[in-house]
Write a protein that holds these residues in place. Structure first.
Motif, PDB file in Angstrom:
ATOM      1  N   GLY A 187      -3.885   1.493  -1.145  1.00  0.00           N
ATOM      2  CA  GLY A 187      -2.899   2.540  -1.412  1.00  0.00           C
ATOM      3  C   GLY A 187      -3.379   3.462  -2.519  1.00  0.00           C
ATOM      4  O   GLY A 187      -3.219   4.681  -2.456  1.00  0.00           O
ATOM      5  N   LEU A 188      -3.973   2.865  -3.526  1.00  0.00           N
ATOM      6  CA  LEU A 188      -4.491   3.618  -4.678  1.00  0.00           C
ATOM      7  C   LEU A 188      -5.555   4.610  -4.218  1.00  0.00           C
ATOM      8  O   LEU A 188      -5.512   5.801  -4.532  1.00  0.00           O
ATOM      9  CB  LEU A 188      -5.089   2.631  -5.669  1.00  0.00           C
ATOM     10  CG  LEU A 188      -5.437   3.125  -7.052  1.00  0.00           C
ATOM     11  CD1 LEU A 188      -4.178   3.140  -7.885  1.00  0.00           C
ATOM     12  CD2 LEU A 188      -6.456   2.227  -7.706  1.00  0.00           C
TER      13      LEU A 188
ATOM     14  N   PRO B 217      -3.713  18.247  -9.573  1.00  0.00           N
ATOM     15  CA  PRO B 217      -2.810  17.099  -9.525  1.00  0.00           C
ATOM     16  C   PRO B 217      -3.636  15.841  -9.725  1.00  0.00           C
ATOM     17  O   PRO B 217      -4.369  15.433  -8.835  1.00  0.00           O
ATOM     18  CB  PRO B 217      -2.222  17.155  -8.125  1.00  0.00           C
ATOM     19  CG  PRO B 217      -3.237  17.882  -7.329  1.00  0.00           C
ATOM     20  CD  PRO B 217      -3.955  18.804  -8.251  1.00  0.00           C
ATOM     21  N   GLU B 218      -3.606  15.272 -10.888  1.00  0.00           N
ATOM     22  CA  GLU B 218      -4.381  14.058 -11.113  1.00  0.00           C
ATOM     23  C   GLU B 218      -3.438  12.969 -11.578  1.00  0.00           C
ATOM     24  O   GLU B 218      -2.275  13.213 -11.851  1.00  0.00           O
ATOM     25  CB  GLU B 218      -5.480  14.278 -12.139  1.00  0.00           C
ATOM     26  CG  GLU B 218      -5.324  15.560 -12.921  1.00  0.00           C
ATOM     27  CD  GLU B 218      -6.375  15.715 -13.972  1.00  0.00           C
ATOM     28  OE1 GLU B 218      -7.406  16.266 -13.631  1.00  0.00           O
ATOM     29  OE2 GLU B 218      -6.157  15.297 -15.115  1.00  0.00           O
ATOM     30  N   ILE B 219      -3.978  11.784 -11.638  1.00  0.00           N
ATOM     31  CA  ILE B 219      -3.149  10.669 -12.053  1.00  0.00           C
ATOM     32  C   ILE B 219      -3.912   9.889 -13.101  1.00  0.00           C
ATOM     33  O   ILE B 219      -5.115   9.706 -12.982  1.00  0.00           O
ATOM     34  CB  ILE B 219      -2.764   9.798 -10.848  1.00  0.00           C
ATOM     35  CG1 ILE B 219      -2.077   8.523 -11.277  1.00  0.00           C
ATOM     36  CG2 ILE B 219      -3.960   9.460 -10.007  1.00  0.00           C
ATOM     37  CD1 ILE B 219      -0.702   8.442 -10.725  1.00  0.00           C
ATOM     38  N   ASN B 220      -3.203   9.526 -14.105  1.00  0.00           N
ATOM     39  CA  ASN B 220      -3.789   8.674 -15.134  1.00  0.00           C
ATOM     40  C   ASN B 220      -4.166   7.351 -14.484  1.00  0.00           C
ATOM     41  O   ASN B 220      -3.321   6.645 -13.958  1.00  0.00           O
ATOM     42  CB  ASN B 220      -2.750   8.468 -16.233  1.00  0.00           C
ATOM     43  CG  ASN B 220      -3.311   7.707 -17.406  1.00  0.00           C
ATOM     44  OD1 ASN B 220      -4.306   6.981 -17.253  1.00  0.00           O
ATOM     45  ND2 ASN B 220      -2.708   7.873 -18.546  1.00  0.00           N
TER      46      ASN B 220
ATOM     47  N   ILE C 119       1.564   7.151  -6.465  1.00  0.00           N
ATOM     48  CA  ILE C 119       0.424   7.981  -6.885  1.00  0.00           C
ATOM     49  C   ILE C 119       0.687   9.441  -6.519  1.00  0.00           C
ATOM     50  O   ILE C 119       0.465  10.349  -7.324  1.00  0.00           O
ATOM     51  CB  ILE C 119      -0.862   7.493  -6.191  1.00  0.00           C
ATOM     52  CG1 ILE C 119      -1.133   6.043  -6.528  1.00  0.00           C
ATOM     53  CG2 ILE C 119      -2.030   8.395  -6.528  1.00  0.00           C
ATOM     54  CD1 ILE C 119      -2.002   5.802  -7.681  1.00  0.00           C
ATOM     55  N   ILE C 120       1.163   9.648  -5.299  1.00  0.00           N
ATOM     56  CA  ILE C 120       1.422  11.018  -4.854  1.00  0.00           C
ATOM     57  C   ILE C 120       2.479  11.667  -5.751  1.00  0.00           C
ATOM     58  O   ILE C 120       2.336  12.801  -6.206  1.00  0.00           O
ATOM     59  CB  ILE C 120       1.905  11.012  -3.381  1.00  0.00           C
ATOM     60  CG1 ILE C 120       0.784  10.544  -2.464  1.00  0.00           C
ATOM     61  CG2 ILE C 120       2.375  12.396  -2.964  1.00  0.00           C
ATOM     62  CD1 ILE C 120      -0.431  11.425  -2.450  1.00  0.00           C
TER      63      ILE C 120
ATOM     64  N   ALA D 270       0.842  -1.201   0.000  1.00  0.00           N
ATOM     65  CA  ALA D 270       0.000   0.000   0.000  1.00  0.00           C
ATOM     66  C   ALA D 270       0.875   1.248   0.000  1.00  0.00           C
ATOM     67  O   ALA D 270       0.604   2.214  -0.708  1.00  0.00           O
ATOM     68  CB  ALA D 270      -0.919  -0.011   1.222  1.00  0.00           C
ATOM     69  N   TRP D 271       1.942   1.207   0.770  1.00  0.00           N
ATOM     70  CA  TRP D 271       2.838   2.349   0.852  1.00  0.00           C
ATOM     71  C   TRP D 271       3.486   2.637  -0.492  1.00  0.00           C
ATOM     72  O   TRP D 271       3.564   3.798  -0.934  1.00  0.00           O
ATOM     73  CB  TRP D 271       3.900   2.093   1.917  1.00  0.00           C
ATOM     74  CG  TRP D 271       4.811   3.251   2.131  1.00  0.00           C
ATOM     75  CD1 TRP D 271       6.125   3.344   1.784  1.00  0.00           C
ATOM     76  CD2 TRP D 271       4.478   4.504   2.745  1.00  0.00           C
ATOM     77  NE1 TRP D 271       6.615   4.569   2.134  1.00  0.00           N
ATOM     78  CE2 TRP D 271       5.618   5.309   2.733  1.00  0.00           C
ATOM     79  CE3 TRP D 271       3.295   5.018   3.293  1.00  0.00           C
ATOM     80  CZ2 TRP D 271       5.641   6.601   3.238  1.00  0.00           C
ATOM     81  CZ3 TRP D 271       3.323   6.308   3.800  1.00  0.00           C
ATOM     82  CH2 TRP D 271       4.474   7.074   3.773  1.00  0.00           C
ATOM     83  N   GLY D 272       3.945   1.597  -1.151  1.00  0.00           N
ATOM     84  CA  GLY D 272       4.585   1.763  -2.465  1.00  0.00           C
ATOM     85  C   GLY D 272       3.635   2.422  -3.452  1.00  0.00           C
ATOM     86  O   GLY D 272       3.984   3.410  -4.111  1.00  0.00           O
TER      87      GLY D 272
END
Lengths: 410, 249
Positions: A345-346, A369-372, A36-37, A29-31
């Motif tokens: 984590g996601l 700040p978004e993530i694909n 993501i961050i 989860a941390w990874g």
């Protein structure tokens, strides 16, 4: 395929080995969370800067006259270089030039009014293709066109903020007359521009009209050249041509950097794009590092898990477990934990990004700040597969150990 | 039921080769209660492991219930183990995170018996072993004797043809040992072949046949009739046995 019994077996194992499960889950989860961050922040930074470019074309050169700083062919330095309409025509004929426009700011126009509404705005006399330089969107009506220019019509296009200030209660502005420096101009359109608000506090009128009405003769302040989809190299080449053409005409030293100023948006844009490419590489580098750390964490735990369960595996084999049933038991457990933890984590990462996103509204170099989501899911998937592989090797080894050896292992 | 022909087995320890079994020939009939004795290093555990398909052998032939057990794939061995053999270990080898019922039911899981059915069966066998009230307890909440009875229930649930017991009383005190032996004898009376490895003479004396191993060969095969003499030397007298049994009941 779906073996309910096996899942029950796995859930029971997980339930009774909470610490181990939590440790594995946490590293995964941390990874994912960090990845993501990181990706989201990088994207936010990029978005923020990209927004600054929005509203302007990124493929134009803008040429302003300056003051000569070098003596040339018997002439002293300190001469003003003032462009005229003919210079616009010369520059428009250069290689790579797709569209061109001129722009002249009208000074000393104190007030603009429509009926009782007064305001102070920047007024520019421009040629119609300037629309493409600023990349304007029309909200109402139309922009200036060639006919306005040729017939020297007294028409004006207003920025959205100008319109909002002069025309109250959403009054229709088209075909209404506003006063610019005491001269009535007919409003033909209202435009919007995704860029900064300054660009929306402008009024555009045709160059010909501006020059005639406000007594500027043939003078223009600057010339913009659109270069289509020219490369940075081609833009440099055009810059050189501009410099040599103007130096011929105005007789200044071609190496005199102050005689004319050329703003190259292509180069500017490219520079930022290069910067982002580097940032992106950097972020991926760290992200992959984080993922690898996660994988190593999972592998470590899986190895300990298998070691810890060697005896159990021996017992199971003695009771009739096939090697594959052992391997799949451990694998399914590992995949389930990593998938679930990856998902957690996601969700946490995306949640935090959303939170940050909310607090960074307005003008800043950090936006959305978004993530694909494909990248995020891909990373989770990689981690799950890696976790499975990490578990597979020791599980395979444990399953191939003879039961007697496994049982002897105290 | 079991037939061994010239079984050889050696382990390599580093560069040295340790010849553990040097040509074992042995036949065991259905329904026998056999003990294998021998000093440590005589090869008794190795022999049991070969019989249990937990380990393979280098040379010879091993027939179990008429089937040649040789170079089996892991899958096939697992199947045979599951169908024909039950194991009882000295250290019980119960799965610590499963309760008594789940431990007993485990062999049936590998036979793809439904959860409900195998739990019902497990409860039956626990009842037989007098452990019904302990069904939901974890192994570490049970005494040594209870653990071993649990292990026996687990060995029995798949209705094996042969039960292999490796020092089943090795970790138990005398009274509990006798209790376990009593249970094994009862199982044997139902027609299940039992082979147990022990180094305790009194335990061996309760079986119908003793195979004495020495240095990897069978030194002596003592049958039922000849056991009297062995018994008188090694076993507590009948009264003492009775007393122990009474305390157990």
């Amino acid at each position: 395929m779906f073996d309910l019994d096996k899942w029950q077996e796995i859930f029971e194992t997980i339930k009774k080995n909470k610490l181990r499960t939590i440790l594995t889950g946490f590293s995964v989860a941390w990874g994912i969370f960090m990845l993501i961050i990181l990706l989201g922040s990088g994207y936010g930074l990029e978005n923020g800067v990209r927004k600054e470019f929005e509203g302007d074309a990124v493929n134009y050169l803008s040429i302003n006259g300056g003051v000569t700083s070098k003596a040339y062919k018997g002439m002293k330095p300190g001469r003003y270089i003032q462009f005229k309409n003919e210079d616009h025509n010369i520059l428009a004929g250069l290689n790579n030039v797709d569209k061109s426009s001129s722009r002249t700011r009208l000074w000393r126009i104190s007030t603009i009014n429509y009926k009782n509404q007064y305001g102070t705005f920047d007024v520019f006399a421009i040629s119609p293709d300037y629309k493409y330089v600023e990349d304007l969107d029309m909200i109402h009506g139309r922009f200036l066109n060639e006919n306005d220019q040729e017939e020297t019509r007294k028409v004006a296009a207003l920025g959205r903020l100008v319109y909002e200030e002069l025309f109250k209660d959403d009054e229709n502005a088209i075909d209404k007359y506003i006063n610019i420096g005491g001269v009535p101009f007919k409003v033909i359109g209202v435009f919007n521009d995704p860029g900064s608000d300054r660009d929306l506090q402008r009024i555009y009128i045709p160059t010909s009209t501006g020059q005639r009405v406000f007594g500027m003769g043939e003078r223009v302040n600057s010339v913009q050249l659109m270069l289509g989809d020219a490369t940075v190299e081609q833009s440099y080449q055009t810059s050189e041509e501009i410099r040599s053409a103007m130096s011929d005409k105005f007789k200044f030293d071609p190496t005199d950097q102050r005689a004319i100023y050329i703003y190259n948006s292509i180069e500017d844009y490219q520079r930022f794009m290069d910067l982002f490419a580097s940032i992106r590489i950097f972020i991926w580098f760290i992200g992959i590092g984080t993922i690898i750390a996660g994988i190593v964490g999972v592998s470590n735990i899986m190895m300990i898990v298998v070691k810890e369960r060697t005896k159990e595996i021996g017992v199971r084999k003695a009771l009739g477990a096939t090697p594959w049933s052992i391997v799949s038991l451990i694998l399914q457990e590992s995949i389930m934990i990593t998938a679930f933890a990856g998902y957690v984590g996601l969700v946490l990462g995306v949640g935090l990004l959303e939170l940050i996103s909310g607090s960074f509204q307005g003008d800043s170099y950090f936006a959305n700040p978004e993530i694909n989501i494909n990248v995020a899911l891909g990373a989770t998937l990689i981690l799950v597969i890696a976790g499975a592989l990490a578990g597979f090797v020791p599980a395979q080894k444990a399953a191939s150990v003879k039961p007697v050896v496994a049982l002897r292992d105290e | 039921m079991i037939s061994l022909k010239n079984i050889n087995k050696s382990y390599s320890i580093g560069s040295n080769k340790l010849h553990v079994l040097k040509g074992i020939n042995l036949g065991i009939e259905k329904g026998e209660l056999v003990s294998i004795m021998g000093s440590s290093g005589s090869g008794k555990s190795t022999m049991l492991n070969i019989l249990g398909m937990l380990d393979n052998y280098d040379m010879g032939e091993y027939y179990l219930d008429g089937k040649l057990i040789q170079n089996l794939s892991e899958k096939k061995a697992a199947l045979y183990r599951n169908e024909m053999l039950g194991f009882v270990f000295q250290s019980f080898n119960l799965i610590s995170f499963k309760n008594a019922m789940e431990n007993v039911a485990l062999p049936l899981y590998y036979q793809k018996v439904s959860r409900k059915k195998r739990n019902i069966l497990a409860m039956e066998y626990l009842d037989k072993m007098g452990l019904k009230e302990w069904a939901m307890h974890m192994p570490n909440e049970l005494s040594g004797g209870q653990k071993q009875r649990l292990a026996i229930a687990r060995a029995l649930i798949a209705q094996p043809k042969v039960i292999l017991a490796d020092e089943p009383t090795g970790a138990l005190d005398t009274a509990t040992s006798y209790e376990v032996m009593k249970i094994l004898k009862e199982i044997n009376d139902d027609g299940i072949t039992i082979i147990l490895v022990t180094h305790e003479s009194d335990i061996a004396a309760m079986t119908n046949r003793i195979i004495r191993l020495k240095d990897g060969v069978i030194e002596k095969n003592i049958y039922n009739g000849d056991l009297q003499e062995f018994r008188s030397q090694n076993l507590l007298n009948e009264n003492e046995i009775k007393k122990i049994h009474e305390t157990l009941v």
